[in-house]
Write an enzyme that holds these catalytic residues in place. Structure first.
Site, mmCIF file in Angstrom:
data_model
loop_
_atom_site.group_PDB
_atom_site.id
_atom_site.type_symbol
_atom_site.label_atom_id
_atom_site.label_comp_id
_atom_site.label_asym_id
_atom_site.label_seq_id
_atom_site.Cartn_x
_atom_site.Cartn_y
_atom_site.Cartn_z
ATOM 1 N N CYS A 1 0.806 -1.222 0.000
ATOM 2 C CA CYS A 1 0.000 0.000 0.000
ATOM 3 C C CYS A 1 0.839 1.271 0.000
ATOM 4 O O CYS A 1 0.511 2.243 -0.689
ATOM 5 C CB CYS A 1 -0.964 -0.004 1.182
ATOM 6 S SG CYS A 1 -0.217 -0.443 2.766
ATOM 7 N N HIS B 1 -2.190 6.409 4.753
ATOM 8 C CA HIS B 1 -0.751 6.563 4.944
ATOM 9 C C HIS B 1 -0.309 7.916 4.399
ATOM 10 O O HIS B 1 -0.841 8.409 3.391
ATOM 11 C CB HIS B 1 0.020 5.478 4.186
ATOM 12 C CG HIS B 1 -0.171 4.088 4.697
ATOM 13 N ND1 HIS B 1 -0.750 3.798 5.919
ATOM 14 C CD2 HIS B 1 0.163 2.888 4.148
ATOM 15 C CE1 HIS B 1 -0.761 2.483 6.094
ATOM 16 N NE2 HIS B 1 -0.218 1.911 5.029
#
Length: 336
Positions: free
Chosen positions: A123, A238
């Site tokens: 990711c 993130h």
């Protein structure tokens, strides 16, 4: 009509895959699989089938895997042998030179070389590649220095539960429960190494993934990549501080134009200077775009830029990219 399976449908990413498929109108012919622990479950009125030797794998065109590397190793080829193309979200196949590692906006051409399995990147790599792909195509990348600020959802539901329990304890003035998922408390704290260390390693597996995957996706083994991955007390999305040194000169104005025109990227508002844009995890949560801000010249080097990159790690970082690859495959099938 394309028949799609989700393997690992009861997990965090599996449920988001189902949500994204529904949003994109691809859920009309869908089958859900999970481990025996999920026997008898339903999700949105759909039964969850146990993935065992009695599972019916026939007539599946595309299988989206998000059940961990061990399940992918054990089952991906069985789905391929039954006629499906597997899009795998685990680390099982990313390093295999025969298996394409694909970010839909960056290297969709790599899909053509698949032999039944396509890998989804990690990711944190995913959002980085969306932001850097246009720059690499225009000016080449010589070196990257990346610091990640990774949310706990990247570790899974148990990590979210741990963050919640510790946060409740702090806010109630109670003793902090002992950490079980992370080596230290995550609530109101920062853990300086996201991922785990193999014996004798000085980088975590999260850092090694980004270093390897960046070069494979951008198809350039000469790119220097320095990475520090950090875990922060954020539920979803993130964030990354990125310093990119290009091979050819690239002005800030050129970089802004490239990123504003590139698919999958949001670069703030035109009335706010790019260096002052501050996308946040909360802004990115639930969205499919990669948000870029703090875009500015690195004054210490004539060919270096600095940027801040934020994205929902469960959506674009995992589920959405897998579904976008499925759309590309379905389009190829329709064209054929």
């Amino acid at each position: 009509m394309t028949k799609i399976a989700i393997v690992g449908a009861t997990g965090n990413v599996g449920r988001v895959m189902l949500e994204v498929l529904r949003e994109r109108g691809l859920d009309s012919d869908l089958v859900l699989f999970a481990s025996p622990r999920s026997a008898g479950m339903e999700i949105d009125g759909r039964p969850v089938h146990v993935l065992d030797d009695d599972a019916d794998l026939s007539s599946i065109d595309i299988a989206l895997f998000s059940a961990g590397a061990s399940t992918s190793h054990a089952w991906a080829q069985r789905f391929v042998d039954a006629g499906a193309v597997v899009i795998d979200n685990s680390s099982a196949f990313r390093r295999d030179p025969e298996i394409p590692l694909v970010v839909s906006e960056v290297n969709p051409h790599a899909i053509a070389s698949h032999h039944g399995i396509i890998a989804n990147p990690n990711c944190s790599t995913m959002q980085l590649m969306v932001a850097l792909g246009p720059i690499h195509r225009a000016a080449g990348i010589e070196r990257l220095i990346v610091s990640t600020y990774q949310s706990v959802s990247g570790t899974g539901k148990a990590a979210l539960d741990e963050l919640d329990a510790q946060t409740r304890a702090v806010m109630s003035g109670e003793p902090l429960p002992d950490p079980e998922i992370y080596p230290d408390h995550i609530a109101f704290n920062v853990i300086g190494a996201a991922g785990s260390f193999a014996d004798g390693e000085d980088h975590t597996d999260e850092e090694r993934k980004m270093m390897f995957e960046t070069r494979k996706i951008l198809e350039d083994e000469s790119i220097g990549v320095a990475v520090t991955c950090v875990r922060v007390p954020v539920r979803v999305s993130h964030s990354e501080s990125v310093n990119v040194q290009t091979r050819e000169p690239l002005s800030i104005e050129q970089a802004v134009e490239l990123l504003r025109e590139a698919p999958g990227i949001t670069l703030g508002h035109e009335d706010v200077p790019p260096a002052q844009l501050t996308p946040s995890p909360l802004q990115a949560a639930g969205r499919d775009e990669v948000f870029v801000g703090r875009l500015r010249r690195d004054e210490s080097h004539p060919r270096a830029l600095q940027m801040w990159v934020v994205s929902d790690n469960l959506r674009k970082g995992a589920a959405t990219n897998a579904v976008q690859i499925a759309e590309l495959l379905a389009g190829d099938r329709a064209a054929a």
